[in-house]
Design a protein around this motif. Structure first.
Motif, PDB file in Angstrom:
ATOM      1  N   GLU A 278       0.877  -1.051  -0.053  1.00  0.00           N
ATOM      2  CA  GLU A 278      -0.053   0.049   0.034  1.00  0.00           C
ATOM      3  C   GLU A 278       0.916   1.131  -0.031  1.00  0.00           C
ATOM      4  O   GLU A 278       0.538   2.400  -0.610  1.00  0.00           O
ATOM      5  CB  GLU A 278      -0.798   0.020   1.191  1.00  0.00           C
ATOM      6  CG  GLU A 278      -2.103  -0.707   1.022  1.00  0.00           C
ATOM      7  CD  GLU A 278      -2.728  -0.226  -0.268  1.00  0.00           C
ATOM      8  OE1 GLU A 278      -3.155   1.149  -0.529  1.00  0.00           O
ATOM      9  OE2 GLU A 278      -3.332  -1.043  -1.131  1.00  0.00           O
TER      10      GLU A 278
ATOM     11  N   ARG B 193       2.297   1.853  -3.474  1.00  0.00           N
ATOM     12  CA  ARG B 193       1.339   2.693  -4.377  1.00  0.00           C
ATOM     13  C   ARG B 193       1.260   3.836  -3.908  1.00  0.00           C
ATOM     14  O   ARG B 193       1.121   4.802  -4.957  1.00  0.00           O
ATOM     15  CB  ARG B 193      -0.012   1.793  -4.094  1.00  0.00           C
ATOM     16  CG  ARG B 193      -0.093   0.423  -4.774  1.00  0.00           C
ATOM     17  CD  ARG B 193      -1.169  -0.355  -4.340  1.00  0.00           C
ATOM     18  NE  ARG B 193      -2.601   0.120  -4.728  1.00  0.00           N
ATOM     19  CZ  ARG B 193      -3.363  -0.367  -5.400  1.00  0.00           C
ATOM     20  NH1 ARG B 193      -2.868  -1.497  -6.243  1.00  0.00           N
ATOM     21  NH2 ARG B 193      -4.509   0.081  -6.184  1.00  0.00           N
TER      22      ARG B 193
ATOM     23  N   ASP C 133       2.016   6.916  -6.726  1.00  0.00           N
ATOM     24  CA  ASP C 133       1.001   7.787  -6.978  1.00  0.00           C
ATOM     25  C   ASP C 133       1.627   9.238  -6.779  1.00  0.00           C
ATOM     26  O   ASP C 133       1.448  10.054  -7.694  1.00  0.00           O
ATOM     27  CB  ASP C 133      -0.161   7.642  -6.153  1.00  0.00           C
ATOM     28  CG  ASP C 133      -1.451   8.371  -6.358  1.00  0.00           C
ATOM     29  OD1 ASP C 133      -1.367   8.944  -7.563  1.00  0.00           O
ATOM     30  OD2 ASP C 133      -2.285   8.491  -5.532  1.00  0.00           O
TER      31      ASP C 133
ATOM     32  N   PHE D 189       2.825   3.112 -11.392  1.00  0.00           N
ATOM     33  CA  PHE D 189       1.480   3.287 -10.579  1.00  0.00           C
ATOM     34  C   PHE D 189       0.330   2.498 -11.567  1.00  0.00           C
ATOM     35  O   PHE D 189      -0.386   1.847 -11.027  1.00  0.00           O
ATOM     36  CB  PHE D 189       1.263   4.512 -10.220  1.00  0.00           C
ATOM     37  CG  PHE D 189      -0.039   4.696  -9.268  1.00  0.00           C
ATOM     38  CD1 PHE D 189       0.107   4.117  -8.285  1.00  0.00           C
ATOM     39  CD2 PHE D 189      -1.041   5.476  -9.786  1.00  0.00           C
ATOM     40  CE1 PHE D 189      -1.219   4.119  -7.507  1.00  0.00           C
ATOM     41  CE2 PHE D 189      -2.104   5.456  -9.112  1.00  0.00           C
ATOM     42  CZ  PHE D 189      -2.342   5.169  -7.913  1.00  0.00           C
TER      43      PHE D 189
ATOM     44  N   CYS E  72      -2.350  -0.591 -10.964  1.00  0.00           N
ATOM     45  CA  CYS E  72      -3.708  -0.585 -10.888  1.00  0.00           C
ATOM     46  C   CYS E  72      -4.492  -0.964 -11.925  1.00  0.00           C
ATOM     47  O   CYS E  72      -5.684  -1.423 -11.711  1.00  0.00           O
ATOM     48  CB  CYS E  72      -3.989   1.005 -10.715  1.00  0.00           C
ATOM     49  SG  CYS E  72      -3.243   1.974  -9.389  1.00  0.00           S
ATOM     50  N   SER E  73      -3.849  -1.170 -12.943  1.00  0.00           N
ATOM     51  CA  SER E  73      -4.826  -1.650 -14.186  1.00  0.00           C
ATOM     52  C   SER E  73      -4.971  -2.934 -14.214  1.00  0.00           C
ATOM     53  O   SER E  73      -6.127  -3.605 -14.739  1.00  0.00           O
ATOM     54  CB  SER E  73      -4.067  -1.325 -15.635  1.00  0.00           C
ATOM     55  OG  SER E  73      -2.913  -2.109 -15.547  1.00  0.00           O
TER      56      SER E  73
END
Lengths: 299, 223
Positions: free
Chosen positions: B162, B165, B169, B214, B218-219
Motif C-alpha cells: 500500500e 502504491r 501515486d 503506478f 492499478c490496471s
C-alpha cells in the motif's frame, strides 16, 4: 588458420553424431508420433522420414525431422479432401502436442505445462499420393494461393543428397539459421544448389562467397524451380517474401568478411565447438557488473 | 497518427543500427510494416570465448525508447513457462528479462547495445544455467504483482504494497504538492514528514516512469 581449413572446422563442430542426445531425443519422439498416427489411422498411411538427416545436410543448430504421412490416392481414411487430411492428422497429434500449423507442415511442440512450447524439431506433413506408384504426392497448402502442392520426397532427398555441394549447403544453412531468415529450408536449399551448379569443384570459401554475391547482386528475387514439379510449383512467393532479408544479409556478410574476416561470420571455431560447461557459465555470471533479476507477468 | 519511432527519431534509429553492425555481426535489423525488429543469433561470450548462443527476435515498441524492447527466443529451446520467465499468455513467448521500469530508469535505456549486453545477456546466462539444473545466478523476481512490488519497493526503499502504491501515486504528480498527505501513511502533511525522501526519489524516478509503474499496479495488466 587458412579460410577453407577454418570453414572445415566450423563444419566439424556442427556435426551431430548418431548417438548424440539431440538425435536420440528426436528418434524417441519420432517413434511416439508414429505410434499416435498408427493408433488413429492404422496401417493405411505411408509414414516415412525426410528432413536434413535424410538429405545429408543436418547441422547441430538445425536438426529438424520431417515425418511424412501420406494416404493412398484412392483412400478416404485420412479424410476426403487434402484439407480434411491436414486437419484430421492435426487433430490426431494435437491431443499429445502443441501443434504449430505451418503452410503444409504441422510443427510439434511440447504442451506439457513444465515444458510448454519447447520445440521437438519434428514436422508432420500430411498428404495423399497422386497414384499407386507412391512417388508423387499432393500436400495441402494452408493460406497459400494454391491450396495444394505436388511434391515428391525421394526427388527432393536425391536432389540435395546428390548435389555435390553438401558442405556449402550446411554452412549456408547455418548462416541462414543464425540470422533468423524466414525462408523455407527446402526453398533455400534449392536456391543454393542452383547457384552452385558448375561450382562443385570450387573451394568452400569461393562457393559461399559466390552464393552471397549472387544474392546481393541480383536486383530481382532469384527464380527457383522445384525438381519435384518443375512446371507446376510456383515457389516465387516464398523467395519474394524473404528476398530483401536474404539479399541484405548477404550484402552485410560480404562487408563483414572484408572488414573483419570470416570469424566474424561463423565465430571462432575452437571456442564454439566445446559444450558450455556449468563452471564457465558460472564464471561469466560472477563477472557480471550490473546484474538484474528476471520477472514474469504470469502469476 | 503518430509516426513510428524509426521515422520520427531517425538519429536514434541510425545509432541503433550502428551499435548492432559494430558489436553484433550475427544480428540484423529489419523493418516490417513500420515495426523494427532485430533478429539473429545472440552469443554469450566471455573473454572472447563463445559459451552459448540463442536465436532471438527483438521487437522495438512504437514508442521506443520510452518503452522496453520485447525479447523472444525463437529457436524453440526455452519453454514458455513462468519459471523460465517467458510469458505464455497472452504475450506469445515474451521473455521477461527485467521489470520494465527498472530498465527505463537507466540513463542508457536508448542504447540497444546496453540492453543486449545487460539484461538480455544476464537473462540468457541464467537460462543456460537453469537448463543445466542450476539456480538463477542473480536471483529472480516473484511472478506477477508480487514481483512488481519487490522491484518498486527496492527502488523506493519500502516494502509494504500500500505504501509503495502511495509513493508511486505521489511521484506520478508534477509538481508534487508539499501539503499533500505523506505517502508513508502516518497522516501527516508531506512537508512535515518525508519531504526530503520524496524529493530524492523524484530525482531518481521521473513522473512518467512513476506513472507507468503506478498504472501497471492499478490496471490489472502487468505488461
Amino acid at each position: 588458420m587458412e579460410t577453407n581449413e577454418y570453414l572445415r572446422a566450423v563444419l566439424a563442430a556442427q556435426q551431430l553424431k548418431d548417438d548424440s542426445a539431440e538425435l536420440k531425443e528426436l528418434q524417441s519422439e519420432r517413434a511416439k508420433v508414429e505410434e499416435i498416427i498408427r493408433k488413429k489411422f492404422g496401417s493405411v498411411p505411408t509414414i516415412r522420414y525426410g528432413g536434413s538427416k535424410a538429405k545429408g545436410d543436418l547441422i547441430k543448430e538445425s536438426y529438424d525431422l520431417d515425418l511424412i504421412c501420406y494416404f493412398p490416392f484412392d483412400s478416404n481414411a485420412g479424410g476426403e479432401t487434402l484439407e480434411n487430411i491436414y486437419r484430421n492428422v492435426r487433430d490426431c497429434v494435437s491431443a499429445t502436442y502443441y501443434v504449430d500449423e505451418k503452410t503444409s507442415a504441422l510443427r510439434l511442440k511440447s504442451n506439457d505445462l513444465k515444458e510448454y512450447m519447447r520445440d521437438f524439431h519434428i514436422d508432420v506433413i500430411p498428404g495423399r499420393f497422386t497414384d499407386d506408384k507412391k512417388g508423387d504426392c499432393f500436400i495441402y497448402q494452408k493460406s497459400a494461393e494454391k491450396c495444394r502442392l505436388k511434391t515428391n520426397l525421394d526427388v527432393h532427398i536425391s536432389h540435395i543428397k546428390n548435389s555435390g555441394v553438401l558442405d556449402a549447403l550446411c554452412l549456408l544453412k547455418l548462416w541462414k539459421i543464425r540470422r533468423v531468415i524466414k525462408l523455407k529450408n527446402f526453398v533455400f536449399e534449392l536456391i543454393v544448389v542452383d547457384l552452385l551448379r558448375g561450382k562443385k569443384s570450387s573451394s568452400l570459401a569461393d562457393q559461399l562467397t559466390h552464393v552471397w554475391t549472387k544474392l546481393k547482386d541480383s536486383s530481382e528475387p532469384i527464380a527457383v524451380e522445384d525438381p519435384a514439379n518443375p512446371a507446376g510449383n510456383d515457389l516465387s512467393p516464398y523467395v519474394k517474401a524473404a528476398w530483401s532479408e536474404l539479399s541484405g544479409a548477404a550484402a552485410a556478410t560480404l562487408t563483414s568478411i572484408e572488414n573483419s574476416g570470416w570469424e566474424n561470420i561463423f565465430g571462432t571455431v575452437s571456442k564454439t565447438s566445446t559444450a558450455p560447461s556449468i563452471e564457465r557459465m558460472q564464471r561469466a555470471a560472477a563477472a557480471v557488473i550490473s546484474p538484474n533479476k528476471p520477472w514474469c507477468p504470469n502469476a | 497518427m503518430r509516426k513510428p519511432w524509426h521515422k520520427s527519431n531517425a538519429e536514434l534509429f541510425a545509432k541503433t543500427k550502428q551499435e548492432i553492425e559494430t558489436n553484433y555481426p550475427e544480428l540484423r535489423v529489419a523493418v516490417e510494416n513500420d515495426t523494427v525488429f532485430l533478429r539473429g543469433s545472440f552469443t554469450i561470450e566471455e573473454n572472447g570465448e563463445i559459451l552459448d548462443r540463442y536465436l532471438i527476435e527483438i521487437q522495438f515498441p512504437d514508442d521506443y525508447a520510452e518503452s522496453i524492447p520485447i525479447l523472444r527466443e525463437v529457436g524453440g529451446r526455452i519453454p514458455w513457462t513462468a519459471d523460465r520467465h517467458v510469458s505464455n499468455n497472452p504475450l506469445q513467448g515474451e521473455a521477461c528479462v527485467i521489470v520494465p521500469e527498472e530498465w527505463l530508469l537507466r540513463p542508457d535505456k536508448d542504447s540497444i547495445r546496453s540492453f543486449l549486453s545487460g539484461p538480455v545477456r544476464n537473462f540468457f546466462i541464467g537460462q543456460s544455467l537453469v537448463e543445466r539444473g542450476k539456480p538463477w545466478p542473480f536471483g529472480e523476481r516473484d511472478h506477477g504483482f508480487k514481483g512488481l512490488y519487490q522491484a518498486y519497493g527496492e527502488l523506493i526503499g519500502v516494502s509494504d504494497p500500500e505504501t509503495i502504491r502511495r509513493y508511486l501515486d505521489l511521484l506520478s504528480r508534477d509538481p508534487i504538492k508539499k501539503r499533500a498527505l505523506c505517502p508513508c501513511g502516518n497522516g501527516k502533511r508531506l512537508r512535515d514528514c518525508h519531504l526530503e525522501l520524496v524529493l530524492r526519489l523524484q530525482k531518481k524516478i521521473p513522473p512518467s516512469i512513476a506513472h507507468r509503474a503506478f498504472g501497471r499496479l492499478c490496471s490489472g495488466s502487468q505488461r
